[in-house]
Design a protein around this motif. Structure first.
Motif, PDB file in Angstrom:
ATOM      1  N   THR A 124     -43.351  41.944 -42.986  1.00 46.08           N
ATOM      2  CA  THR A 124     -44.427  42.426 -43.880  1.00 46.08           C
ATOM      3  C   THR A 124     -44.524  41.555 -45.118  1.00 46.08           C
ATOM      4  O   THR A 124     -45.631  41.169 -45.551  1.00 46.08           O
ATOM      5  CB  THR A 124     -44.134  43.879 -44.272  1.00 46.08           C
ATOM      6  N   ILE A 125     -43.347  41.244 -45.708  1.00 45.16           N
ATOM      7  CA  ILE A 125     -43.340  40.390 -46.909  1.00 45.16           C
ATOM      8  C   ILE A 125     -43.907  39.018 -46.594  1.00 45.16           C
ATOM      9  O   ILE A 125     -44.716  38.447 -47.344  1.00 45.16           O
ATOM     10  CB  ILE A 125     -41.923  40.284 -47.468  1.00 45.16           C
ATOM     11  N   GLN A 133     -47.565  39.275 -46.301  1.00 45.46           N
ATOM     12  CA  GLN A 133     -48.186  39.413 -47.613  1.00 45.46           C
ATOM     13  C   GLN A 133     -48.238  38.061 -48.329  1.00 45.46           C
ATOM     14  O   GLN A 133     -49.239  37.718 -48.962  1.00 45.46           O
ATOM     15  CB  GLN A 133     -47.411  40.441 -48.445  1.00 45.46           C
ATOM     16  N   TRP A 134     -47.154  37.310 -48.211  1.00 38.68           N
ATOM     17  CA  TRP A 134     -47.159  35.980 -48.849  1.00 38.68           C
ATOM     18  C   TRP A 134     -48.219  35.077 -48.214  1.00 38.68           C
ATOM     19  O   TRP A 134     -48.909  34.318 -48.909  1.00 38.68           O
ATOM     20  CB  TRP A 134     -45.783  35.338 -48.742  1.00 38.68           C
ATOM     21  N   LYS A 187     -39.586  44.692 -42.590  1.00 35.43           N
ATOM     22  CA  LYS A 187     -39.895  44.440 -43.995  1.00 35.43           C
ATOM     23  C   LYS A 187     -40.063  42.947 -44.262  1.00 35.43           C
ATOM     24  O   LYS A 187     -40.962  42.527 -44.997  1.00 35.43           O
ATOM     25  CB  LYS A 187     -38.786  45.012 -44.885  1.00 35.43           C
ATOM     26  N   MET A 203     -50.933  36.100 -46.880  1.00 36.05           N
ATOM     27  CA  MET A 203     -52.238  36.576 -47.325  1.00 36.05           C
ATOM     28  C   MET A 203     -52.508  36.144 -48.751  1.00 36.05           C
ATOM     29  O   MET A 203     -53.608  35.669 -49.081  1.00 36.05           O
ATOM     30  CB  MET A 203     -52.295  38.104 -47.217  1.00 36.05           C
ATOM     31  N   TYR A 204     -51.476  36.287 -49.607  1.00 28.74           N
ATOM     32  CA  TYR A 204     -51.651  35.839 -50.992  1.00 28.74           C
ATOM     33  C   TYR A 204     -51.913  34.336 -51.054  1.00 28.74           C
ATOM     34  O   TYR A 204     -52.789  33.850 -51.775  1.00 28.74           O
ATOM     35  CB  TYR A 204     -50.432  36.205 -51.825  1.00 28.74           C
TER      36      TYR A 204
END
Length: 206
Positions: free
Chosen positions: A168-169, A172-173, A165, A175-176
């Motif tokens: 993944t987070i 995602q950060w 997790k 990617m953002y």
């Protein structure tokens, strides 16, 4: 006849002159019933028998004929050969005493055996109870060990899931963040071109 009676009485008095009058206990020989006589000698008539092993009281003795006057348990008095008497109790008397002693000792041994068996049974019961407690503790310990192993495995799985997790987070950060940077970059490149073109258009129109 009077003379004969006198002679007989005189002989009888002489025959018993050596008698002892102290009464003592004696026991008839164990072998057979013994005949007793009316006087201290084999020439006196038989008046009955006494049982083998019977206890009698010796009233007096005649050393000359080796006879003794006895009184039996029924109170009858008679004469019996001294060789048929004994100072020790007969087997008839001793055997029951020995049997009673044997029975008493046997009862004591049985009581000792019973007591020992009871103590042994109590000790075995206590040992069995102790073994039960020990086995129960062992089972409980093994159960706790198994639960600990399961808990450790669950913790390991949770850690792996948490790591996934977190990754993944982070992704995602990233990617953002990358998207924001990309948009900013594009806007930075496009906006300068848009603004001057308007200024040039305005100037041409004037």
């Amino acid at each position: 006849m009077p003379k004969l009676r006198l002679i007989g009485l005189t002989l009888l008095a002489l025959s018993v002159s050596g008698l002892a009058h102290a009464e003592e206990k004696r026991y008839v020989s164990d072998e057979l019933n013994t005949w007793v006589r009316s006087g201290p000698g084999d020439n006196y008539r038989l008046v009955g028998t006494v049982n083998a092993g019977e206890e009698v009281s010796l009233l007096q003795t005649n050393d000359g004929s080796q006879y003794g006057q006895v009184r039996d348990s029924s109170g009858r008095t008679a004469w019996i050969p001294l060789k048929e008497l004994s100072t020790t109790p007969s087997l008839k008397t001793r055997v029951p005493d020995l049997e009673n002693q044997v029975k008493t000792l046997t009862d004591k041994l049985n009581n000792i055996d019973a007591t020992w068996n009871q103590r042994t049974a109590d000790m075995q019961k206590k040992v069995a109870q102790s073994d039960g407690v020990i086995n129960s503790l062992k089972d409980e310990n093994q159960k706790l060990k198994n639960e600990l192993i399961v808990a450790q495995k669950k913790v390991s799985v949770a850690n792996l899931q948490l790591d996934d997790k977190q990754r993944t987070i982070i992704m995602q950060w990233f990617m953002y963040g990358g998207g924001v940077l990309g948009v900013g970059l594009i806007m930075g490149l496009v906006l300068p071109h848009l603004v001057p073109s308007r200024k040039r258009k305005d100037r041409w129109m004037n």
